[in-house]
Design an enzyme around this catalytic site. Structure first.
Site, PDB file in Angstrom:
ATOM      1  N   LYS A  79      -0.724  -8.979  27.044  1.00 13.31           N
ATOM      2  CA  LYS A  79      -0.594 -10.289  26.386  1.00 13.31           C
ATOM      3  C   LYS A  79      -1.389 -11.361  27.158  1.00 13.31           C
ATOM      4  O   LYS A  79      -2.112 -12.141  26.558  1.00 13.31           O
ATOM      5  CB  LYS A  79       0.887 -10.683  26.266  1.00 13.31           C
ATOM      6  CG  LYS A  79       1.679  -9.707  25.388  1.00 13.31           C
ATOM      7  CD  LYS A  79       3.116 -10.127  25.207  1.00 13.31           C
ATOM      8  CE  LYS A  79       3.922 -10.079  26.482  1.00 13.31           C
ATOM      9  NZ  LYS A  79       4.017  -8.744  27.097  1.00 13.31           N
ATOM     10  N   THR A  80      -1.241 -11.357  28.483  1.00 14.85           N
ATOM     11  CA  THR A  80      -1.970 -12.342  29.293  1.00 14.85           C
ATOM     12  C   THR A  80      -3.471 -12.111  29.146  1.00 14.85           C
ATOM     13  O   THR A  80      -4.262 -13.053  29.005  1.00 14.85           O
ATOM     14  CB  THR A  80      -1.565 -12.207  30.777  1.00 14.85           C
ATOM     15  OG1 THR A  80      -0.147 -12.279  30.856  1.00 14.85           O
ATOM     16  CG2 THR A  80      -2.182 -13.298  31.622  1.00 14.85           C
ATOM     17  N   ASP A 124       3.600 -18.169  28.850  1.00 18.10           N
ATOM     18  CA  ASP A 124       4.208 -16.845  28.982  1.00 18.10           C
ATOM     19  C   ASP A 124       5.730 -16.995  28.918  1.00 18.10           C
ATOM     20  O   ASP A 124       6.251 -18.060  29.269  1.00 18.10           O
ATOM     21  CB  ASP A 124       3.788 -16.258  30.342  1.00 18.10           C
ATOM     22  CG  ASP A 124       3.879 -14.741  30.356  1.00 18.10           C
ATOM     23  OD1 ASP A 124       4.214 -14.151  29.311  1.00 18.10           O
ATOM     24  OD2 ASP A 124       3.617 -14.145  31.410  1.00 18.10           O
ATOM     25  N   THR A 173       8.496 -11.229  25.298  1.00 18.79           N
ATOM     26  CA  THR A 173       8.941  -9.845  25.190  1.00 18.79           C
ATOM     27  C   THR A 173      10.047  -9.765  24.137  1.00 18.79           C
ATOM     28  O   THR A 173      10.488  -8.681  23.791  1.00 18.79           O
ATOM     29  CB  THR A 173       9.501  -9.356  26.540  1.00 18.79           C
ATOM     30  OG1 THR A 173      10.432 -10.330  27.015  1.00 18.79           O
ATOM     31  CG2 THR A 173       8.394  -9.167  27.559  1.00 18.79           C
ATOM     32  N   ARG A 232      -0.553  -1.436  32.367  1.00 20.96           N
ATOM     33  CA  ARG A 232      -0.251  -1.870  33.746  1.00 20.96           C
ATOM     34  C   ARG A 232       0.208  -0.671  34.583  1.00 20.96           C
ATOM     35  O   ARG A 232      -0.175  -0.523  35.738  1.00 20.96           O
ATOM     36  CB  ARG A 232       0.829  -2.959  33.748  1.00 20.96           C
ATOM     37  CG  ARG A 232       1.310  -3.273  35.180  1.00 20.96           C
ATOM     38  CD  ARG A 232       2.274  -4.433  35.239  1.00 20.96           C
ATOM     39  NE  ARG A 232       1.603  -5.676  34.967  1.00 20.96           N
ATOM     40  CZ  ARG A 232       2.097  -6.632  34.173  1.00 20.96           C
ATOM     41  NH1 ARG A 232       3.265  -6.467  33.591  1.00 20.96           N
ATOM     42  NH2 ARG A 232       1.420  -7.727  33.979  1.00 20.96           N
TER      43      ARG A 232
HETATM   44  N1  LIG Z   1      -6.084  -3.165  26.146  1.00 23.00           N
HETATM   45  C1  LIG Z   1      -6.308  -3.101  27.450  1.00 23.00           C
HETATM   46  N2  LIG Z   1      -7.427  -2.554  27.930  1.00 23.00           N
HETATM   47  C2  LIG Z   1      -7.632  -2.463  29.243  1.00 23.00           C
HETATM   48  N3  LIG Z   1      -6.783  -2.931  30.190  1.00 23.00           N
HETATM   49  C3  LIG Z   1      -5.665  -3.500  29.768  1.00 23.00           C
HETATM   50  C4  LIG Z   1      -5.359  -3.626  28.385  1.00 23.00           C
HETATM   51  N4  LIG Z   1      -4.182  -4.228  28.252  1.00 23.00           N
HETATM   52  C5  LIG Z   1      -3.746  -4.484  29.490  1.00 23.00           C
HETATM   53  N5  LIG Z   1      -4.640  -4.058  30.411  1.00 23.00           N
HETATM   54  C6  LIG Z   1      -4.485  -4.150  31.848  1.00 23.00           C
HETATM   55  O1  LIG Z   1      -3.099  -4.065  32.165  1.00 23.00           O
HETATM   56  C7  LIG Z   1      -2.732  -5.049  33.116  1.00 23.00           C
HETATM   57  C8  LIG Z   1      -1.566  -5.835  32.579  1.00 23.00           C
HETATM   58  O2  LIG Z   1      -1.970  -6.606  31.477  1.00 23.00           O
HETATM   59  P1  LIG Z   1      -1.359  -8.064  31.187  1.00 23.00           P
HETATM   60  O3  LIG Z   1      -1.077  -8.784  32.469  1.00 23.00           O
HETATM   61  O4  LIG Z   1      -2.288  -8.719  30.239  1.00 23.00           O
HETATM   62  O5  LIG Z   1      -0.022  -7.663  30.481  1.00 23.00           O
HETATM   63  P2  LIG Z   1       1.125  -8.611  29.884  1.00 23.00           P
HETATM   64  O6  LIG Z   1       1.498  -8.052  28.568  1.00 23.00           O
HETATM   65  O7  LIG Z   1       0.689 -10.032  29.922  1.00 23.00           O
HETATM   66  O8  LIG Z   1       2.294  -8.378  30.887  1.00 23.00           O
HETATM   67  P3  LIG Z   1       3.429  -9.452  31.326  1.00 23.00           P
HETATM   68  O9  LIG Z   1       4.124  -9.831  30.081  1.00 23.00           O
HETATM   69  O10 LIG Z   1       4.273  -8.670  32.291  1.00 23.00           O
HETATM   70  O11 LIG Z   1       2.686 -10.580  31.991  1.00 23.00           O
HETATM   71  C9  LIG Z   1      -3.995  -5.852  33.397  1.00 23.00           C
HETATM   72  O12 LIG Z   1      -4.578  -5.392  34.593  1.00 23.00           O
HETATM   73  C10 LIG Z   1      -4.930  -5.525  32.291  1.00 23.00           C
HETATM   74  O13 LIG Z   1      -6.232  -5.453  32.777  1.00 23.00           O
END
Ligand SMILES: Nc1ncnc2c1ncn2[C@@H]1O[C@H](COP(=O)(O)OP(=O)(O)OP(=O)(O)O)[C@@H](O)[C@H]1O
Length: 369
Positions: A79-80, A124, A173, A232
């Protein structure tokens, strides 16, 4: 507590369990380097990607700020990363904050009033914002205006403050926890799904390239299969495998090395960690596959009920290894097979819930006793 906000699993040392979807300091530090920078580089989530791409292209076409975007789904799915990609695709700056950081409406007013035209505001955990801040956000999202209250009591006055057009990207989430007036103000909602193993393999190959790790296709598949559908976790397991390959071998990662490394970290072939297996083991060995009450099960594994319910169970249920029924927790046939234990006398499916019970489970899901 949010079932996705996993506290550190016991036995995982001071940090998180290797298969926790939450991020620790090390993750945060490396994640910045591993984030895809544009929509083309972003792997998987085809539907969200296509929808978002249309929203962004249309906005560019009209030379307008796009509608506000809500991204929902479990942690670690990107998401981030997507929020940053949205800003990059719009060639706009991004401001990052989170619901828990905004406890007062004034905190939000300070952020909103310092936004520049077209800026992306990433919020977030938007479901954890305070109510007064949330109400201020309604007006800001809809009318690009906030009322700043000056003074207290009967003498307080509301001073309207115009805001430049901006795009809010909210992440949660728990989309279900957002009040409808807030949810309705997002023009687009993207639901993030867990990743398929083949997509995680691509994530692993990409990260390995960026981290300068030599890994073959079988090893990437081995790690992907243990990553619980979450990039992740895939990236974290890759780093643990890299450590092992560098310390015990010559740095090259093949399937055997990946499997041996993840065995050291107690992550099994299906992505279960020590706590997950302890819960299943107790359920099968001590209680014949259930039904057993949550607190009894928790005592049997020496954990708090909350830890079992919020850390271990969501993944076990998702994997179809455990079911929550009004009579208590039960193991499925897949659980017996996964741990390689033969059920005592009655076949395990005898313990499966009836259709009626399954429909009644929901949140009450056996928090009985
Ligand atoms: N579609 C994708 N392709 C490649 N890498 C990804 C992808 N999605 C996530 N990642 C990798 O996974 C890691 C976590 O992603 P991110 O921080 O964006 O998740 P999030 O959903 O925001 O988690 P949170 O809600 O815990 O912050 C990052 O290092 C990101 O590079």
């Amino acid at each position: 507590m949010n079932p996705y906000d996993e506290p550190s699993a016991p036995g995982a040392g001071p940090g998180l369990s290797p298969v926790s979807a939450g991020a620790d300091g090390e993750d945060r530090a490396v994640e910045a380097a591993l984030r895809p920078r544009d929509l083309d580089e972003f792997i998987g989530q085809e539907r969200v990607r296509e929808q978002l791409s249309l929203v962004l292209q249309a906005a560019r076409h009209r030379a307008a700020t796009p509608d506000h975007v809500l991204l929902s789904g479990p942690p670690g799915l990107g998401k981030t990363t997507l929020a940053m990609i949205i800003a990059a695709e719009l060639n706009a700056p991004i401001r990052i904050t989170s619901g828990p950081a905004i406890q007062h409406a004034g905190d939000l007013a300070a952020i909103l009033s310092s936004l520049t035209e077209g800026e992306v505001l990433f919020l977030d955990e938007i479901h954890r914002m305070s109510r007064p801040a949330e109400e201020m956000l309604y007006m800001a999202m809809e009318d690009f205006r906030v009322d700043v209250i000056v003074g207290k009591g009967p003498g307080a006055t509301a001073i309207p403050l115009e805001l430049p057009p901006f795009t809010l990207v909210g992440a949660t989430t728990r989309a279900g926890l957002l009040p409808p007036p807030l949810r309705d103000r997002f023009g687009f909602t993207g639901h993030m799904e867990f990743y398929a193993p083949a997509e995680l393999e691509r994530v692993i190959h990409r990260s390995a390239r960026l981290l300068d790790v030599q890994i073959d296709a079988d090893a990437a598949a081995e790690i992907a299969g243990r990553s619980r559908g979450t990039p992740r976790i895939a990236n974290r397991l890759l780093r643990r495998v890299r450590d092992y390959a560098q310390v015990r071998h010559d740095g090259l990662v093949n399937q055997e090395i990946a499997a041996a490394a993840l065995a050291v970290y107690e992550v099994d072939a299906r992505g279960l960690d020590r706590l997950d297996r302890a819960v299943l083991h107790a359920l099968l060995k001590l209680f014949g596959g259930g039904p057993v009450g949550l607190s009894t099960l928790a005592v049997a594994v020496g954990e708090e009920s909350e830890t079992v319910e919020e850390v271990a169970e969501p993944f076990l249920v998702r994997e179809g290894l455990l079911a929550r029924t009004p009579r208590g927790r039960i193991a499925t046939a897949a659980a017996w097979a996964h741990l390689g234990i033969t059920p005592p006398q009655a076949p395990p499916h005898a313990a499966l819930p009836t259709q009626q019970e399954l429909f009644r489970t929901g949140s009450e899901g056996g928090s009985e006793e």
